[in-house]
Scaffold this active site. Structure first.
Site, PDB file in Angstrom:
ATOM      1  N   LYS A 183      67.942 -57.346  85.459  1.00  0.00           N
ATOM      2  CA  LYS A 183      66.627 -57.243  84.817  1.00  0.00           C
ATOM      3  C   LYS A 183      66.771 -57.502  83.319  1.00  0.00           C
ATOM      4  CE  LYS A 183      62.587 -55.484  86.393  1.00  0.00           C
ATOM      5  NZ  LYS A 183      61.963 -55.989  87.649  1.00  0.00           N
ATOM      6  N   THR A 206      65.863 -54.658  91.240  1.00  0.00           N
ATOM      7  CA  THR A 206      65.912 -54.749  89.772  1.00  0.00           C
ATOM      8  C   THR A 206      64.876 -53.800  89.160  1.00  0.00           C
ATOM      9  OG1 THR A 206      64.367 -56.605  89.597  1.00  0.00           O
ATOM     10  CG2 THR A 206      66.701 -57.148  89.878  1.00  0.00           C
TER      11      THR A 206
END
Ligand SMILES: O=c1[nH]c(=O)c2[nH]c(=O)[nH]c2[nH]1
Length: 325
Positions: free
Chosen positions: A14, A73
């Site tokens: 991320k 994520t």
């Protein structure tokens, strides 16, 4: 770039995780001659974090669509945000090491974490106090100037813990203009050359500086007194720019590197990426200190990249120009 032991690139993660942590521990650093910096109070300890993971166990998520080992994520983002509350340190590098170590401890099938962060700087503002104006600890404004940054790769170690496989620290997006005292002349003149020689140009540079420690522990434990604050790096850069009349950006970054490696012997390497944004001259000044008019340069822009290690200090010559600006 995260790779599996077989050499295959594999990672996911991320980016742009915005962490506005308040009341981190203050960071203190020994003074240096080029800088008034002595501490960052860290009332707002804010970062934009990029976080990626890798591991053999994740291969089938790519090759078979098997999500059983996949940490979403979105969960990584939550992990970063919530764990940042427990961070007891005072610097970006420490935050990254803390997040990576915790992640590897919680998810044993993940082998490597590569993460980086840009500090989001907030400036304190002055309010009247008993002895005149003073900084307050409540109201801040974001600064859109240069900022500190750092990155590292953390790997699961044989002993069951984790280790830093590589690291870098940085000062990003520094912009400096020196209105007089920079030249650019003596370069190759041939049928492709239209640029006139400049004996005194208003040199505007964009500069990213990166550095690496001999021992990353110096970055992780600022209390040892060997932490290199990005603010002091910034102040060395502008002082060297101020002190020397330079013949090119190439030589300017060499001089800044010399000073950084001299001032901070705990560093193994410094690296530069510079961009030439020299103002375009509209009305040429009649001489030093006379008025001139300039405008924004047009693209395309030139750039320079350079790395230096301590070995370059040994090459320090007696004839480094000492001419003052
Ligand atoms: O400092 C500079 N270095 C260069 O290599 C260069 N090339 C150029 O056109 N202007 C500049 N300035």
């Amino acid at each position: 770039m995260l790779k599996l032991p077989c050499g295959r690139t594999l990672y996911y993660g991320k980016g742009d995780v915005l962490v506005y942590r308040t009341y981190a521990r203050p960071l203190e650093a020994p003074p240096i001659p080029e800088s008034p910096y002595s501490e960052t109070r860290n009332v707002i300890f804010a970062h934009n974090v990029k976080f990626a993971v890798s591991g053999e166990a994740l291969l089938t998520s790519f090759t078979e669509g098997d999500n059983r080992q996949v940490v979403a994520t979105d969960s990584m983002k939550n992990f970063i945000l919530r764990q940042s509350a427990s961070f007891d340190g005072c610097a970006t590098e420490g935050l990254l090491a803390f997040l990576a170590e915790r992640f590897l401890a919680v998810y044993p099938h993940i082998d490597r974490v590569e993460l980086s962060a840009d500090r989001i700087p907030f400036e304190p503002l002055a309010v009247p106090g008993p002895g005149g104006f003073m900084h307050n600890d409540l109201v801040y404004r974001p600064s859109h100037n240069d900022h500190a940054s750092a990155g590292m790769e953390v790997v699961r170690s044989e002993a069951g813990g984790s280790a830093i496989a590589s690291h870098w620290c940085g000062l990003s997006a520094l912009q400096l203009i020196k209105v007089s005292g920079s030249s650019f002349a003596g370069f190759i003149r041939d049928e492709y050359t239209t640029l006139p020689e400049a004996q005194d140009r208003p040199l505007f540079i964009f500069l990213d500086l990166l550095w690496r420690y001999d021992d990353p522990e110096d970055a992780l434990r600022p209390e040892k007194g060997r932490y290199v604050p990005a603010e002091q790096v910034r102040d060395i850069a502008h002082n060297v720019f101020y002190e020397f009349a330079t013949p090119s950006i190439q030589y300017l970054i060499w001089l800044i590197g010399q000073r950084l490696l001299t001032r901070f012997p705990q560093l193994a390497e410094v690296r530069f990426e510079s961009n030439n944004r020299t103002w375009e001259t509209v009305v040429e000044p009649a001489g030093g200190g006379a008025p001139g008019v300039f405008t924004e340069p047009r693209p395309p822009f030139g750039f320079q990249g350079f790395s230096m290690t301590k070995d370059d200090l040994l090459a320090l010559r007696d004839d480094v120009p000492g001419e003052s600006a």
